[in-house]
Design an enzyme around this catalytic site. Sequence first.
Site, PDB file in Angstrom:
ATOM      1  CB  SER A  14      -0.938   0.141   1.265  1.00 28.56           C
ATOM      2  OG  SER A  14      -1.813  -1.023   1.252  1.00 28.56           O
ATOM      3  CB  THR A  42       0.240  -7.275   3.939  1.00 29.11           C
ATOM      4  OG1 THR A  42       1.662  -7.535   3.975  1.00 29.11           O
ATOM      5  CG2 THR A  42      -0.788  -7.812   5.044  1.00 29.11           C
ATOM      6  N   GLY A 176      -5.110 -12.600  20.626  1.00 26.48           N
ATOM      7  CA  GLY A 176      -6.361 -12.097  20.935  1.00 26.48           C
ATOM      8  C   GLY A 176      -6.598 -10.638  20.408  1.00 26.48           C
ATOM      9  CB  ILE A 179      -4.990 -11.340  12.875  1.00 25.71           C
ATOM     10  CG1 ILE A 179      -4.331 -10.034  12.168  1.00 25.71           C
ATOM     11  CG2 ILE A 179      -4.973 -12.696  12.030  1.00 25.71           C
ATOM     12  CD1 ILE A 179      -2.777 -10.129  11.560  1.00 25.71           C
ATOM     13  NE  ARG A 199       0.946 -11.578  25.407  1.00 25.23           N
ATOM     14  CZ  ARG A 199       2.303 -11.102  25.149  1.00 25.23           C
ATOM     15  NH1 ARG A 199       3.497 -11.943  25.531  1.00 25.23           N
ATOM     16  NH2 ARG A 199       2.338 -10.037  24.666  1.00 25.23           N
ATOM     17  NE  ARG A 204      -2.722  -6.588  26.240  1.00 23.32           N
ATOM     18  CZ  ARG A 204      -1.661  -5.418  26.245  1.00 23.32           C
ATOM     19  NH1 ARG A 204      -1.748  -4.598  26.916  1.00 23.32           N
ATOM     20  NH2 ARG A 204      -0.819  -5.484  25.347  1.00 23.32           N
ATOM     21  N   GLY A 259       0.665 -11.163  16.648  1.00 23.89           N
ATOM     22  CA  GLY A 259       1.407  -9.857  16.131  1.00 23.89           C
ATOM     23  C   GLY A 259       2.428 -10.050  14.934  1.00 23.89           C
ATOM     24  CG  HIS A 432     -36.452   7.234  14.052  1.00 28.94           C
ATOM     25  ND1 HIS A 432     -35.899   6.418  15.281  1.00 28.94           N
ATOM     26  CD2 HIS A 432     -37.524   6.852  14.201  1.00 28.94           C
ATOM     27  CE1 HIS A 432     -36.782   5.790  15.649  1.00 28.94           C
ATOM     28  NE2 HIS A 432     -37.938   5.991  14.975  1.00 28.94           N
TER      29      HIS A 432
HETATM   30  P1  NDP Z   1      -2.250  -7.589  17.634  1.00 27.31           P
HETATM   31  O1  NDP Z   1      -0.980  -6.918  18.009  1.00 27.31           O
HETATM   32  O2  NDP Z   1      -3.390  -6.897  17.366  1.00 27.31           O
HETATM   33  O3  NDP Z   1      -2.449  -8.797  18.669  1.00 27.31           O
HETATM   34  C1  NDP Z   1      -1.414  -9.609  18.797  1.00 27.31           C
HETATM   35  C2  NDP Z   1      -2.019 -10.555  19.961  1.00 27.31           C
HETATM   36  O4  NDP Z   1      -1.019 -11.652  20.324  1.00 27.31           O
HETATM   37  C3  NDP Z   1      -2.270 -10.148  21.558  1.00 27.31           C
HETATM   38  O5  NDP Z   1      -3.520 -10.483  21.894  1.00 27.31           O
HETATM   39  C4  NDP Z   1      -1.197 -10.286  22.014  1.00 27.31           C
HETATM   40  O6  NDP Z   1      -1.345 -10.383  23.612  1.00 27.31           O
HETATM   41  C5  NDP Z   1      -0.801 -11.616  21.749  1.00 27.31           C
HETATM   42  N1  NDP Z   1       0.739 -11.876  21.796  1.00 27.31           N
HETATM   43  C6  NDP Z   1       1.666 -11.196  21.368  1.00 27.31           C
HETATM   44  N2  NDP Z   1       2.930 -11.603  21.586  1.00 27.31           N
HETATM   45  C7  NDP Z   1       2.719 -12.830  22.112  1.00 27.31           C
HETATM   46  C8  NDP Z   1       3.439 -13.861  22.415  1.00 27.31           C
HETATM   47  N3  NDP Z   1       4.560 -13.927  22.468  1.00 27.31           N
HETATM   48  N4  NDP Z   1       2.809 -15.043  23.047  1.00 27.31           N
HETATM   49  C9  NDP Z   1       1.526 -15.167  23.090  1.00 27.31           C
HETATM   50  N5  NDP Z   1       0.881 -14.185  22.748  1.00 27.31           N
HETATM   51  C10 NDP Z   1       1.317 -13.027  22.006  1.00 27.31           C
HETATM   52  O7  NDP Z   1      -1.457  -8.498  16.457  1.00 27.31           O
HETATM   53  P2  NDP Z   1      -2.430  -9.220  15.221  1.00 27.31           P
HETATM   54  O8  NDP Z   1      -1.463 -10.379  14.865  1.00 27.31           O
HETATM   55  O9  NDP Z   1      -3.598  -9.626  15.454  1.00 27.31           O
HETATM   56  O10 NDP Z   1      -2.372  -8.103  14.262  1.00 27.31           O
HETATM   57  C11 NDP Z   1      -1.131  -7.121  13.820  1.00 27.31           C
HETATM   58  C12 NDP Z   1      -1.621  -5.871  13.281  1.00 27.31           C
HETATM   59  O11 NDP Z   1      -2.303  -5.828  11.973  1.00 27.31           O
HETATM   60  C13 NDP Z   1      -2.417  -5.309  14.169  1.00 27.31           C
HETATM   61  O12 NDP Z   1      -2.335  -4.546  15.331  1.00 27.31           O
HETATM   62  C14 NDP Z   1      -3.249  -4.127  13.126  1.00 27.31           C
HETATM   63  O13 NDP Z   1      -2.354  -2.845  13.083  1.00 27.31           O
HETATM   64  C15 NDP Z   1      -3.070  -4.757  11.717  1.00 27.31           C
HETATM   65  N6  NDP Z   1      -4.419  -5.318  11.358  1.00 27.31           N
HETATM   66  C16 NDP Z   1      -5.527  -4.488  11.311  1.00 27.31           C
HETATM   67  C17 NDP Z   1      -6.582  -4.954  10.885  1.00 27.31           C
HETATM   68  C18 NDP Z   1      -7.822  -4.122  10.573  1.00 27.31           C
HETATM   69  O14 NDP Z   1      -7.639  -2.992  10.526  1.00 27.31           O
HETATM   70  N7  NDP Z   1      -8.964  -4.654  10.810  1.00 27.31           N
HETATM   71  C19 NDP Z   1      -6.931  -6.542  10.800  1.00 27.31           C
HETATM   72  C20 NDP Z   1      -5.647  -7.232  10.621  1.00 27.31           C
HETATM   73  C21 NDP Z   1      -4.587  -6.847  11.163  1.00 27.31           C
HETATM   74  P3  NDP Z   1      -1.311  -9.269  24.395  1.00 27.31           P
HETATM   75  O15 NDP Z   1      -2.613  -8.364  24.628  1.00 27.31           O
HETATM   76  O16 NDP Z   1      -1.130  -9.966  25.959  1.00 27.31           O
HETATM   77  O17 NDP Z   1      -0.421  -8.440  24.162  1.00 27.31           O
END
Ligand code: NDP
Length: 447
Positions: A14, A42, A176, A179, A199, A204, A259, A432
């Site tokens: 992009s 992507t 969580g 994605i 976790r 969050r 992530g 409405h």
């Molecule tokens: P996110 O950063 O949104 O979420 C990562 C999740 O994985 C969190 O719940 C985190 O937990 C957990 N996590 C991170 N590291 C570990 C680890 N070492 N072990 C276990 N759990 C872990 O990442 P995503 O992969 O979901 O998405 C990446 C990015 O892509 C997003 O942040 C966003 O910017 C973009 N995206 C946007 C979309 C949209 O606009 N609709 C759709 C998809 C992606 P914790 O909360 O504890 O940190």
Amino acid sequence: MGFDVDLFVIGGGSGGVRAARVAAGEHGARVALAEEYRMGGTCVIRGCVPKKLMVYASSFPALAEEARAYGWSADVGAFDWPAFRGRLSAELDRLEGLYRKGQTGAGVTVHDQRATVAGPHEVRLADGTTVRAKHILVATGARPFVPEFPGNEHVLTSNDMFGLDTLPRRLLIVGGGFIACEFACIMEGLGVEVTVWNRSPLLRVFDRECAELITARMAARGIRIATGRTVDRIVKGDGLAVTSGEVTETFDAVLYATGRVPNTEGLGLTEAGVTLRGNGAVAVDDWSQTNVPSIFAVGDVTDRINLTPVAIREGHAFADTVFGANPRRVDHDLVASAVFTRPEFGTCGLSEEAARAREEVEVYAAGFRPMRASFAGGDEKVLMKLVVSRATRRVLGCHIVAPDAGEMIQLAAIAMKMGATKEQFDATCAVHPTMAEELVTMRKPVR
Ligand code: NDP
């Protein structure tokens, strides 16, 4: 000393394609772009676009159920994954073609191979060619991150989800965030038995009340959710046996959505003197410029706000600044986004928690069963929420959990960007009957 091009862009996603097209097409620069995989990056090839089409595909069983409640004898029948996958793949081919045409049409030379930085003004292509460039733009994006643990070679990432041979019967999703939650809802809608382990609580980083409602709605639809859980190991046998502490469960597939990490490995940036941040992201200033003046970076590789529209703006602003004599920075404040869960989530500005940490706020919220679901006997819930500054009356946060919340938040974000106050929301007459009318009819703060 002569340059072969004014701009070399590494990465055809992009941010990269926008910068290249504007620099060449609008500002007359000599531009080359290298992409090692498929044009579009992507968002187009393995993210937003195929994801949203899968969201649509997954929505039909619930629609058929609702249709029956409205008097139709509707039956959605079986889902033919290979048929859908074929159409999806054809659509991505079409879009990729359009992106390529956008580049060549603007006069950009496209190299279908990997490129690395060989110096402040030098790019090396995989075929050994060296190109001398006055400016280099790094727009290589990010890739899924999977933590180290025994058996992690058996997991899928979001990259794999659009080309699966068959849909798994039992899917575990670890993570969580955006994605994890989006795929949980998509796969559940397609008839897969979905379990989510994370976790910490799901979503969050977002407004807690909204995240909790979405989590509850996901659970109500049959998605099994366990938090406080990380994976110790995966053993492949008859299925994948996944162990977390005392718990071992077997699944047909495991999707990791924990992530993403910036794509800077082996790119030659540190060797060229470019500073990277701790997580490997390219460090840039407000102008997307690195510490090496001829090298810039935009999009997810800089790990600022990792969303397609932000990367596009960063790419455009870079091209206008460097080649268009129109210096401008991207404003990263009040960027709205949507999470395509079911129910959908649209959000802009500060969560209630983040706003409270900053100043005194009033919270306005309306939770209700929308007319459409209520008539059909469904227990769906919608939440409209405004977080308002006591001092300035400005709406600091707007959070919507509802069908089509992504569409609604786009419009609310305009008002917020203009600095609208709660009183200005109230002065706007309602439309409405809609769900969004609640945004202008909430009279009393709930907190
Ligand atoms: P996110 O950063 O949104 O979420 C990562 C999740 O994985 C969190 O719940 C985190 O937990 C957990 N996590 C991170 N590291 C570990 C680890 N070492 N072990 C276990 N759990 C872990 O990442 P995503 O992969 O979901 O998405 C990446 C990015 O892509 C997003 O942040 C966003 O910017 C973009 N995206 C946007 C979309 C949209 O606009 N609709 C759709 C998809 C992606 P914790 O909360 O504890 O940190």
